[in-house]
Design a protein around this motif. Structure first.
Motif, short mmCIF file in Angstrom:
data_model
loop_
_atom_site.label_atom_id
_atom_site.label_comp_id
_atom_site.label_asym_id
_atom_site.label_seq_id
_atom_site.Cartn_x
_atom_site.Cartn_y
_atom_site.Cartn_z
N THR A 1 0.83 -1.20 0.00
CA THR A 1 0.00 0.00 0.00
C THR A 1 0.86 1.26 0.00
OG1 THR A 1 -0.08 0.00 2.41
CG2 THR A 1 -1.84 -1.19 1.26
N LEU A 2 2.17 1.08 0.17
CA LEU A 2 3.11 2.18 0.31
C LEU A 2 3.97 2.33 -0.94
CD1 LEU A 2 4.31 1.21 3.89
CD2 LEU A 2 2.51 2.85 3.30
N ALA A 3 4.60 3.49 -1.04
CA ALA A 3 5.52 3.73 -2.15
C ALA A 3 6.93 3.24 -1.83
CB ALA A 3 5.57 5.21 -2.46
N TYR A 4 7.27 3.20 -0.54
CA TYR A 4 8.61 2.78 -0.16
C TYR A 4 8.59 1.32 0.25
CZ TYR A 4 6.63 3.90 4.42
OH TYR A 4 5.82 3.97 5.52
N SER A 5 9.73 0.68 0.17
CA SER A 5 9.79 -0.74 0.48
C SER A 5 9.55 -0.97 1.96
CB SER A 5 11.13 -1.34 0.05
OG SER A 5 12.18 -0.74 0.77
N SER A 6 8.95 -2.09 2.29
CA SER A 6 8.61 -2.41 3.66
C SER A 6 8.79 -3.90 3.91
CB SER A 6 7.18 -2.01 3.97
OG SER A 6 6.77 -2.48 5.24
N ILE A 7 9.24 -4.24 5.11
CA ILE A 7 9.37 -5.65 5.49
C ILE A 7 8.15 -6.15 6.24
CG2 ILE A 7 11.88 -5.34 5.63
CD1 ILE A 7 11.61 -5.52 8.68
N VAL A 8 7.19 -5.28 6.46
CA VAL A 8 6.02 -5.60 7.28
C VAL A 8 4.91 -6.19 6.42
CG1 VAL A 8 4.29 -4.69 8.86
CG2 VAL A 8 6.62 -3.73 8.85
N VAL A 9 4.51 -7.40 6.73
CA VAL A 9 3.55 -8.10 5.88
C VAL A 9 2.19 -7.39 5.82
CG1 VAL A 9 2.75 -9.60 7.75
CG2 VAL A 9 2.57 -10.36 5.36
N THR A 10 1.81 -6.71 6.87
CA THR A 10 0.51 -6.04 6.89
C THR A 10 0.49 -4.79 6.02
OG1 THR A 10 1.14 -4.93 8.95
CG2 THR A 10 -0.18 -6.94 9.13
N ASN A 11 1.62 -4.38 5.49
CA ASN A 11 1.66 -3.26 4.56
C ASN A 11 1.38 -3.68 3.12
OD1 ASN A 11 2.18 -1.20 6.40
ND2 ASN A 11 4.39 -1.46 6.27
N TYR A 12 1.10 -4.96 2.93
CA TYR A 12 0.83 -5.49 1.59
C TYR A 12 -0.62 -5.92 1.50
CZ TYR A 12 5.85 -5.36 0.99
OH TYR A 12 7.14 -4.93 0.89
N ASP A 13 -1.32 -5.44 0.48
CA ASP A 13 -2.75 -5.73 0.40
C ASP A 13 -3.15 -6.65 -0.74
OD1 ASP A 13 -3.91 -2.53 -1.04
OD2 ASP A 13 -2.17 -3.79 -1.49
N TYR A 14 -2.28 -6.87 -1.68
CA TYR A 14 -2.58 -7.79 -2.76
C TYR A 14 -1.47 -8.83 -2.87
CZ TYR A 14 -6.37 -4.73 -4.17
OH TYR A 14 -7.53 -3.99 -4.19
N TRP A 15 -1.89 -10.08 -3.07
CA TRP A 15 -0.95 -11.19 -3.08
C TRP A 15 -1.16 -12.07 -4.31
CZ3 TRP A 15 2.63 -11.98 0.88
CH2 TRP A 15 2.52 -11.10 1.96
N GLY A 16 -0.06 -12.59 -4.83
CA GLY A 16 -0.14 -13.56 -5.89
C GLY A 16 -0.44 -14.93 -5.34
N GLN A 17 -0.55 -15.89 -6.23
CA GLN A 17 -0.96 -17.24 -5.84
C GLN A 17 0.20 -18.08 -5.31
OE1 GLN A 17 -0.05 -16.43 -8.77
NE2 GLN A 17 0.92 -18.17 -9.77
#
Length: 123
Positions: A99-115
């Motif tokens: 959801t952010l422009a900068y890289s993050s190691i926090v899994v909750t900052n990611y809202d879409y996932w591949g299979q």
């Protein structure tokens, strides 16, 4: 947003694989991207992340110096080059869009996932 990861497979220890993740549905160049992995019986863990521009990257200590994340915004694709693979790298690898422009190691900052794509490293 759809993310499709591919490139996994079976490789011997010391070998290399290149994972790719193609994205569609949201302006790819606006968001950071990441790779995570999950081994059998273990929690999903951070592997690598890259900022929206590609100028900034983060890596888990376990893969530093062996894995390289990159992106091609013109192709809406993020890559994970994996070298010197070890049996402990065996896992399902997932790409994710932040959801952010900068890289993050926090899994909750990611809202879409591949299979996910399976990587198996034999000893």
């Amino acid at each position: 947003v759809q993310l499709q990861a591919f490139g996994g497979g079976l490789v011997q220890a010391g070998g290399s694989l290149r994972l790719s993740c193609a994205a569609s549905g949201r302006t790819f160049s606006s968001n950071a991207m990441g790779w995570f992995r999950q081994a059998p019986g273990k929690e999903r863990e951070f592997v690598a992340a890259i900022s929206k521009s590609g100028r900034s990257t983060d890596y888990a200590d376990s893969v530093k110096g062996r894995f390289t994340i990159s992106r091609d915004n013109a192709k809406n694709t993020v890559y994970l080059q994996m070298n010197s693979l070890k049996p402990e790298d065996t896992a399902v690898y997932y790409c994710a869009q932040s959801t952010l422009a900068y890289s993050s190691i926090v899994v909750t900052n990611y809202d879409y996932w591949g299979q996910g794509t399976l990587v198996t490293v034999s000893s």
